[in-house]
Design a protein around this motif. Structure first.
Motif, PDB file in Angstrom:
ATOM      1  N   LEU A  22       1.091   0.668   1.542  1.00 23.38           N
ATOM      2  CA  LEU A  22       0.906  -0.796   1.457  1.00 23.38           C
ATOM      3  C   LEU A  22       0.712  -1.277   0.027  1.00 23.38           C
ATOM      4  O   LEU A  22       0.641  -2.486  -0.221  1.00 23.38           O
ATOM      5  N   ASP A  23       0.634  -0.340  -0.905  1.00 29.99           N
ATOM      6  CA  ASP A  23       0.306  -0.670  -2.296  1.00 29.99           C
ATOM      7  C   ASP A  23       1.236  -1.740  -2.872  1.00 29.99           C
ATOM      8  O   ASP A  23       0.806  -2.606  -3.630  1.00 29.99           O
ATOM      9  N   ALA A  24       2.518  -1.680  -2.500  1.00 33.71           N
ATOM     10  CA  ALA A  24       3.482  -2.643  -3.049  1.00 33.71           C
ATOM     11  C   ALA A  24       3.517  -3.948  -2.248  1.00 33.71           C
ATOM     12  O   ALA A  24       4.235  -4.884  -2.619  1.00 33.71           O
ATOM     13  N   HIS A  25       2.779  -4.009  -1.166  1.00 32.29           N
ATOM     14  CA  HIS A  25       2.895  -5.171  -0.262  1.00 32.29           C
ATOM     15  C   HIS A  25       1.615  -6.004  -0.170  1.00 32.29           C
ATOM     16  O   HIS A  25       1.610  -7.050   0.459  1.00 32.29           O
ATOM     17  N   ALA A  26       0.529  -5.494  -0.714  1.00 30.15           N
ATOM     18  CA  ALA A  26      -0.744  -6.202  -0.576  1.00 30.15           C
ATOM     19  C   ALA A  26      -1.652  -5.797  -1.738  1.00 30.15           C
ATOM     20  O   ALA A  26      -1.345  -4.878  -2.497  1.00 30.15           O
ATOM     21  N   ASP A  27      -2.783  -6.488  -1.827  1.00 30.70           N
ATOM     22  CA  ASP A  27      -3.804  -6.111  -2.810  1.00 30.70           C
ATOM     23  C   ASP A  27      -4.709  -5.084  -2.099  1.00 30.70           C
ATOM     24  O   ASP A  27      -5.560  -5.434  -1.290  1.00 30.70           O
ATOM     25  N   VAL A  28      -4.463  -3.798  -2.394  1.00 29.46           N
ATOM     26  CA  VAL A  28      -5.085  -2.713  -1.618  1.00 29.46           C
ATOM     27  C   VAL A  28      -6.325  -2.157  -2.322  1.00 29.46           C
ATOM     28  O   VAL A  28      -6.279  -1.865  -3.522  1.00 29.46           O
ATOM     29  N   THR A  29      -7.402  -2.024  -1.559  1.00 31.85           N
ATOM     30  CA  THR A  29      -8.580  -1.302  -2.047  1.00 31.85           C
ATOM     31  C   THR A  29      -8.869  -0.175  -1.063  1.00 31.85           C
ATOM     32  O   THR A  29      -9.030  -0.417   0.134  1.00 31.85           O
ATOM     33  N   LEU A  30      -8.892   1.051  -1.583  1.00 29.39           N
ATOM     34  CA  LEU A  30      -9.235   2.214  -0.753  1.00 29.39           C
ATOM     35  C   LEU A  30     -10.639   2.644  -1.134  1.00 29.39           C
ATOM     36  O   LEU A  30     -10.907   2.938  -2.309  1.00 29.39           O
ATOM     37  N   ILE A  31     -11.525   2.673  -0.155  1.00 25.92           N
ATOM     38  CA  ILE A  31     -12.915   3.057  -0.415  1.00 25.92           C
ATOM     39  C   ILE A  31     -13.147   4.465   0.118  1.00 25.92           C
ATOM     40  O   ILE A  31     -12.917   4.723   1.310  1.00 25.92           O
ATOM     41  N   GLU A  32     -13.554   5.362  -0.766  1.00 24.67           N
ATOM     42  CA  GLU A  32     -13.728   6.765  -0.377  1.00 24.67           C
ATOM     43  C   GLU A  32     -14.982   7.312  -1.062  1.00 24.67           C
ATOM     44  O   GLU A  32     -15.154   7.156  -2.259  1.00 24.67           O
ATOM     45  N   GLN A  33     -15.805   7.979  -0.273  1.00 25.31           N
ATOM     46  CA  GLN A  33     -17.072   8.462  -0.813  1.00 25.31           C
ATOM     47  C   GLN A  33     -16.919   9.697  -1.713  1.00 25.31           C
ATOM     48  O   GLN A  33     -17.771   9.972  -2.538  1.00 25.31           O
ATOM     49  N   ARG A  34     -15.812  10.427  -1.547  1.00 28.29           N
ATOM     50  CA  ARG A  34     -15.638  11.664  -2.338  1.00 28.29           C
ATOM     51  C   ARG A  34     -14.718  11.422  -3.529  1.00 28.29           C
ATOM     52  O   ARG A  34     -13.846  10.556  -3.470  1.00 28.29           O
ATOM     53  N   GLU A  35     -14.858  12.300  -4.553  1.00 25.21           N
ATOM     54  CA  GLU A  35     -13.998  12.111  -5.732  1.00 25.21           C
ATOM     55  C   GLU A  35     -12.605  12.686  -5.520  1.00 25.21           C
ATOM     56  O   GLU A  35     -11.712  12.474  -6.324  1.00 25.21           O
ATOM     57  N   ALA A  36     -12.405  13.399  -4.428  1.00 23.47           N
ATOM     58  CA  ALA A  36     -11.085  13.991  -4.199  1.00 23.47           C
ATOM     59  C   ALA A  36     -10.846  14.184  -2.705  1.00 23.47           C
ATOM     60  O   ALA A  36     -11.779  14.287  -1.914  1.00 23.47           O
ATOM     61  N   PHE A  37      -9.561  14.229  -2.385  1.00 28.60           N
ATOM     62  CA  PHE A  37      -9.108  14.515  -1.012  1.00 28.60           C
ATOM     63  C   PHE A  37      -9.065  16.035  -0.853  1.00 28.60           C
ATOM     64  O   PHE A  37      -8.678  16.747  -1.773  1.00 28.60           O
TER      65      PHE A  37
END
Ligand SMILES: Cc1cc2nc3c(=O)[nH]c(=O)nc-3n(C[C@H](O)[C@H](O)[C@H](O)COP(=O)(O)OP(=O)(O)OC[C@H]3O[C@@H](n4cnc5c(N)ncnc54)[C@H](O)[C@@H]3O)c2cc1C
Length: 360
Positions: A22-37
């Motif tokens: 969705l990055d190119a289609h909206a103003d996206v904010t991803l909230i994640e508690q960890r520094e890495a996947f």
């Protein structure tokens, strides 16, 4: 024209991909508690090949081009915003909650810290190297793969795999589970079926000790692995108006993956009881639906005018038993070669490294 705001909570298999798409289609904010996947399918083999850890911990910094990944823990969701534990508030037109599930160490990080996860994996790896005997309690995909990986890498160990079910993978045609059982036994694993462990001492991490089975048998092992399933993380959405949690701990949704009376709040993945299992395979079906639907509603269409989500009737499954052997059900039972090609050899590592903008 200002772009609509989409806030996604949880950067696991649902969150990272939906954010990226969705990055190119909206103003996206991803909230994640960890520094890495972290890629759980490879955390099993990482116990036997610790070099894999460097391949499967994937930082978020190259994921999005225009949106942002915010490191933090979401503590509340309303119809219009997501609030973090540091007090910061992120306004949203649409919200996707994908807080996933927790699993016994060392197969998923137990908290926010990747260093702690690496330490847990290294500790268990050292205990496993020293152990002569291993008891694995739970013969779902994780337990079965664990037995296969240990047997493939360390054929000197005594491995016992214990299941309360009468067959392996009872949801699938008998041939699939029977062949896996034979392959495990050929690799030296003792498979005990139809026996429940009555005194599992810990659910959160492996331990040295013994387990008592329903039939009275006591199995002692240098290392007992509890691998009895995932626990959905639903705290964030449980208090939304109209939410309906089911005994598994997951949350029911309507046909458009919405769990509450808020028409613009969606959920997916392990927390969502939509008719799919708690698997990445399920998410490979849910994510494209979610992305397509959100793209349409971002253009102003009504959610109810979109095609409802249809879960897998019977999802495919890939079960490697080490890098070379395994079985899969891909609408028919297939064996070593396909399982190795599709999963066993590389455990999807190149695919996810590429998604996170990293080299192989
Ligand atoms: C050892 C293991 C092996 C597996 N192998 C396979 C496999 O081979 N194939 C398969 O199909 N499935 C597999 N699975 C299942 C698969 O890992 C899960 O189905 C998948 O991870 C679910 O994705 P998700 O996005 O729903 O949640 P998760 O991957 O659990 O991600 C949720 C994310 O949300 C974050 N989060 C949680 N709460 C908050 C909060 N309040 N604020 C901010 N962030 C938050 C977490 O830190 C996490 O990063 C495996 C599971 C395990 C444990």
């Amino acid at each position: 024209m200002t772009r609509k705001k989409v806030v996604i909570v949880g950067g696991g298999y649902v969150g990272f991909e939906v954010a990226k798409e969705l990055d190119a289609h909206a103003d996206v904010t991803l909230i994640e508690q960890r520094e890495a996947f972290v890629q759980p399918p490879a955390t099993i083999r990482a116990l036997l090949d610790s070099a894999l850890l460097d391949q499967i911990v994937l930082p978020y910094d190259r994921l999005l081009k225009t949106g942002r990944v915010v490191r933090g823990r979401a503590v509340s969701v309303s119809q219009t915003e997501v609030t973090l534990d540091d007090g910061n508030v992120y306004p949203a037109d649409f919200i996707v909650v994908a807080t996933g599930s927790s699993y016994a160490a060392p197969f998923k990080p137990s908290g926010d810290s990747i260093d702690d996860f690496r330490r847990a994996s290294a500790d268990v790896s050292a205990q496993l190297a020293a152990a002569k005997s291993v008891a694995i309690v739970g013969a779902g995909a994780v337990g079965t793969e664990l037995a296969g990986e240990i047997a493939a890498a360390r054929p000197d160990k005594d491995i016992i795999l214990i299941s309360s079910e009468d067959t392996l993978f009872p949801m699938y045609p008998a041939k699939f589970g029977n062949q896996i059982k034979r392959k495990l036994e050929r690799a030296g694993v003792s498979v005990v079926l139809g026996q429940r462990v009555e005194d599992l001492q810990r659910m959160d991490m492996p331990y040295a000790g013994s387990v008592k089975l329903t039939g009275g048998r006591v199995v002692s092992a240098d290392l007992v692995f509890p691998v009895v399933g995932s626990k959905p993380n639903t705290t964030l959405i449980q208090t939304l108006p109209g939410v309906n949690a089911v005994p598994s701990g997951r949350v029911k949704t309507d046909k458009w993956m919405r769990p509450s009376n808020f028409p613009n709040v969606f959920i997916a993945g392990d927390i969502a009881d939509i008719g799919d299992g708690m698997t990445i395979v399920a998410i490979t079906r849910q994510n494209p639906w979610l992305v397509t639907t959100l793209k349409q509603v971002l253009k102003g269409q009504a959610v109810e005018d979109q095609k409802p989500y249809a879960p897998w009737k019977k999802a495919p499954i890939l079960v490697p038993l080490g890098p070379k052997v395994g079985n899969s059900w891909l609408f028919a039972t297939v064996g070593n070669w396909i399982t190795r090609k599709m999963k066993g050899k590389e455990l999807f590592i190149p695919k996810y490294r590429k998604a996170f903008g990293l080299k192989r």
